[in-house]
Motif scaffolding. Sequence first.
Motif, PDB file in Angstrom:
ATOM      1  N   LEU A 209    -103.408 -84.807  35.616  1.00  0.00           N
ATOM      2  CA  LEU A 209    -103.897 -84.397  34.306  1.00  0.00           C
ATOM      3  C   LEU A 209    -105.358 -83.995  34.445  1.00  0.00           C
ATOM      4  N   ILE A 210    -105.655 -82.749  34.131  1.00  0.00           N
ATOM      5  CA  ILE A 210    -107.026 -82.260  34.209  1.00  0.00           C
ATOM      6  C   ILE A 210    -107.744 -82.593  32.912  1.00  0.00           C
ATOM      7  N   HIS A 211    -108.887 -83.247  33.060  1.00  0.00           N
ATOM      8  CA  HIS A 211    -109.681 -83.662  31.913  1.00  0.00           C
ATOM      9  C   HIS A 211    -111.140 -83.545  32.320  1.00  0.00           C
ATOM     10  N   PRO A 212    -112.004 -83.010  31.474  1.00  0.00           N
ATOM     11  CA  PRO A 212    -113.397 -82.794  31.883  1.00  0.00           C
ATOM     12  C   PRO A 212    -114.149 -84.083  32.184  1.00  0.00           C
ATOM     13  N   ARG A 213    -113.711 -85.192  31.598  1.00  0.00           N
ATOM     14  CA  ARG A 213    -114.426 -86.457  31.790  1.00  0.00           C
ATOM     15  C   ARG A 213    -113.659 -87.448  32.652  1.00  0.00           C
ATOM     16  N   PHE A 214    -112.344 -87.458  32.508  1.00  0.00           N
ATOM     17  CA  PHE A 214    -111.583 -88.490  33.203  1.00  0.00           C
ATOM     18  C   PHE A 214    -110.264 -87.927  33.737  1.00  0.00           C
ATOM     19  N   PRO A 215    -110.296 -87.163  34.833  1.00  0.00           N
ATOM     20  CA  PRO A 215    -109.051 -86.671  35.431  1.00  0.00           C
ATOM     21  C   PRO A 215    -108.214 -87.837  35.943  1.00  0.00           C
ATOM     22  N   LEU A 216    -106.908 -87.656  35.986  1.00  0.00           N
ATOM     23  CA  LEU A 216    -106.007 -88.757  36.301  1.00  0.00           C
ATOM     24  C   LEU A 216    -104.812 -88.232  37.075  1.00  0.00           C
ATOM     25  N   TYR A 217    -104.234 -89.078  37.919  1.00  0.00           N
ATOM     26  CA  TYR A 217    -102.945 -88.731  38.514  1.00  0.00           C
ATOM     27  C   TYR A 217    -101.953 -89.863  38.290  1.00  0.00           C
ATOM     28  N   ALA A 230    -107.085 -92.387  39.518  1.00  0.00           N
ATOM     29  CA  ALA A 230    -107.874 -93.509  40.005  1.00  0.00           C
ATOM     30  C   ALA A 230    -109.322 -93.161  39.728  1.00  0.00           C
ATOM     31  N   THR A 231    -110.111 -94.177  39.527  1.00  0.00           N
ATOM     32  CA  THR A 231    -111.525 -93.948  39.284  1.00  0.00           C
ATOM     33  C   THR A 231    -112.243 -93.620  40.589  1.00  0.00           C
ATOM     34  N   MET A 232    -113.384 -92.994  40.479  1.00  0.00           N
ATOM     35  CA  MET A 232    -114.250 -92.736  41.626  1.00  0.00           C
ATOM     36  C   MET A 232    -115.653 -93.177  41.240  1.00  0.00           C
ATOM     37  N   ILE A 233    -115.948 -94.442  41.516  1.00  0.00           N
ATOM     38  CA  ILE A 233    -117.213 -95.042  41.124  1.00  0.00           C
ATOM     39  C   ILE A 233    -118.048 -95.300  42.373  1.00  0.00           C
ATOM     40  N   GLU A 234    -119.264 -94.821  42.365  1.00  0.00           N
ATOM     41  CA  GLU A 234    -120.135 -94.996  43.535  1.00  0.00           C
ATOM     42  C   GLU A 234    -120.586 -96.451  43.602  1.00  0.00           C
ATOM     43  N   SER A 235    -119.743 -97.260  44.204  1.00  0.00           N
ATOM     44  CA  SER A 235    -120.020 -98.694  44.295  1.00  0.00           C
ATOM     45  C   SER A 235    -119.151 -99.296  45.377  1.00  0.00           C
ATOM     46  N   ASP A 236    -119.675-100.332  46.049  1.00  0.00           N
ATOM     47  CA  ASP A 236    -118.853-101.060  47.018  1.00  0.00           C
ATOM     48  C   ASP A 236    -118.375-102.398  46.456  1.00  0.00           C
ATOM     49  N   SER A 245    -112.462 -98.986  32.590  1.00  0.00           N
ATOM     50  CA  SER A 245    -111.566 -98.197  33.426  1.00  0.00           C
ATOM     51  C   SER A 245    -110.116 -98.347  32.991  1.00  0.00           C
ATOM     52  N   MET A 246    -109.725 -99.575  32.640  1.00  0.00           N
ATOM     53  CA  MET A 246    -108.350 -99.766  32.203  1.00  0.00           C
ATOM     54  C   MET A 246    -108.071 -98.969  30.929  1.00  0.00           C
ATOM     55  N   MET A 247    -108.993 -98.973  30.002  1.00  0.00           N
ATOM     56  CA  MET A 247    -108.788 -98.213  28.767  1.00  0.00           C
ATOM     57  C   MET A 247    -108.703 -96.720  29.048  1.00  0.00           C
ATOM     58  N   GLU A 248    -109.556 -96.234  29.928  1.00  0.00           N
ATOM     59  CA  GLU A 248    -109.539 -94.816  30.265  1.00  0.00           C
ATOM     60  C   GLU A 248    -108.222 -94.428  30.940  1.00  0.00           C
ATOM     61  N   LEU A 249    -107.780 -95.239  31.899  1.00  0.00           N
ATOM     62  CA  LEU A 249    -106.530 -94.947  32.600  1.00  0.00           C
ATOM     63  C   LEU A 249    -105.338 -94.968  31.645  1.00  0.00           C
ATOM     64  N   LEU A 250    -105.297 -95.975  30.785  1.00  0.00           N
ATOM     65  CA  LEU A 250    -104.181 -96.090  29.846  1.00  0.00           C
ATOM     66  C   LEU A 250    -104.201 -94.961  28.819  1.00  0.00           C
ATOM     67  N   ASN A 251    -105.380 -94.615  28.320  1.00  0.00           N
ATOM     68  CA  ASN A 251    -105.464 -93.521  27.350  1.00  0.00           C
ATOM     69  C   ASN A 251    -105.022 -92.198  27.966  1.00  0.00           C
ATOM     70  N   ALA A 252    -105.445 -91.971  29.206  1.00  0.00           N
ATOM     71  CA  ALA A 252    -105.049 -90.731  29.865  1.00  0.00           C
ATOM     72  C   ALA A 252    -103.548 -90.709  30.143  1.00  0.00           C
ATOM     73  N   ALA A 253    -102.984 -91.852  30.580  1.00  0.00           N
ATOM     74  CA  ALA A 253    -101.540 -91.921  30.814  1.00  0.00           C
ATOM     75  C   ALA A 253    -100.775 -91.674  29.517  1.00  0.00           C
ATOM     76  N   TYR A 254    -101.265 -92.219  28.416  1.00  0.00           N
ATOM     77  CA  TYR A 254    -100.619 -92.030  27.109  1.00  0.00           C
ATOM     78  C   TYR A 254    -100.623 -90.558  26.712  1.00  0.00           C
ATOM     79  N   SER A 255    -101.672 -89.838  27.075  1.00  0.00           N
ATOM     80  CA  SER A 255    -101.723 -88.413  26.732  1.00  0.00           C
ATOM     81  C   SER A 255    -100.740 -87.599  27.561  1.00  0.00           C
ATOM     82  N   VAL A 256    -100.345 -88.124  28.733  1.00  0.00           N
ATOM     83  CA  VAL A 256     -99.302 -87.461  29.520  1.00  0.00           C
ATOM     84  C   VAL A 256     -97.942 -87.684  28.892  1.00  0.00           C
TER      85      VAL A 256
END
Length: 331
Positions: A209-217, A230-236, A245-256
Amino acid sequence: MNILVKGAGVAGLTVAYELRARGAEVTILDPFGGENSAASWYAGGMLAPWCERESAEQAVIDLGMNAANWWESVIPGSVSRKGTLVVATPRDVKELERFGARTSGFVRIGEEAISLLEPDLGEAAFRKGLFFESEAHLAPRQVLTELKAKLVGLGARCETEMSAAEISSFEWVIDCTGIASPDIDLRGVRGEMLILRSKDISLSRPIRLIHPRFPLYIVPRPDHTFMVGATMIESDANGPVTARSMMELLNAAYSVHPAFGEAEIIETGTGVRPAYPNNLPRVVKTGNCISINGLYRHGFLLAPAMAKQAADMILKERSIRHETHRERTSA
């Protein structure tokens, strides 16, 4: 050749197989005692070099275009060759066009073709998409487990502990420890994922799913389960998935598909991907040690090519040493 491979993630297991297939005696050192300690345990398993070109260099296509063939030859039946479907909501169609402008190997399709490929997306109002027919995917955990078992069956040893003296006894040591490596050029890129189950949805191939702020697969798994990432956060940091992140992933999945709103959350997970500044992997030789690292978000896609490079490097070095020894003894 007596070779030690440090690490049992996708890089370690693929190079162990390449070397064992070429006749080397291989020992795998996995201090964590299981595949689920590796970032590759939480991967999507997409063998999608043409899609990845959107944000990666041409080298990703060059190195990854034969990955599906490698995995299928080593573990027959592990690869699903049904392509990748990239979609966007009508309001984000410009982002879809931008994605297409940076990639190749696809055909543009409309609402009817999307519904034919994925009937369950027929009600999602995706009017335009890109279909990358030549891409594939696999189930990472199944593949890692089967590859390790195959290596053991071929005579490879697996150890969880080893003294410094034992390590120094090997002719070669290959470091595939990912973010745990002491390489100062590496950085961590945190990826967070969910596994959802819904019997109301069926998908045949990865959906991006292409999204300008939160792309998802979304990658289909057996028994109506789906890996969402999956998120891509510059952190170890390797802690639990964050609420944001969970809200973003779930919202994007719901839009699919709205049925994802009623899906069961089977698992959440995080993995820290090792990456170099240019996000491309490296095979580096220092004495009798070789490092394979920096696979970033392309572990299953690039690991076979990196494994072959490392194995070729060792065999070439061995040939040079034998030739030098022969010349000295015959002089």
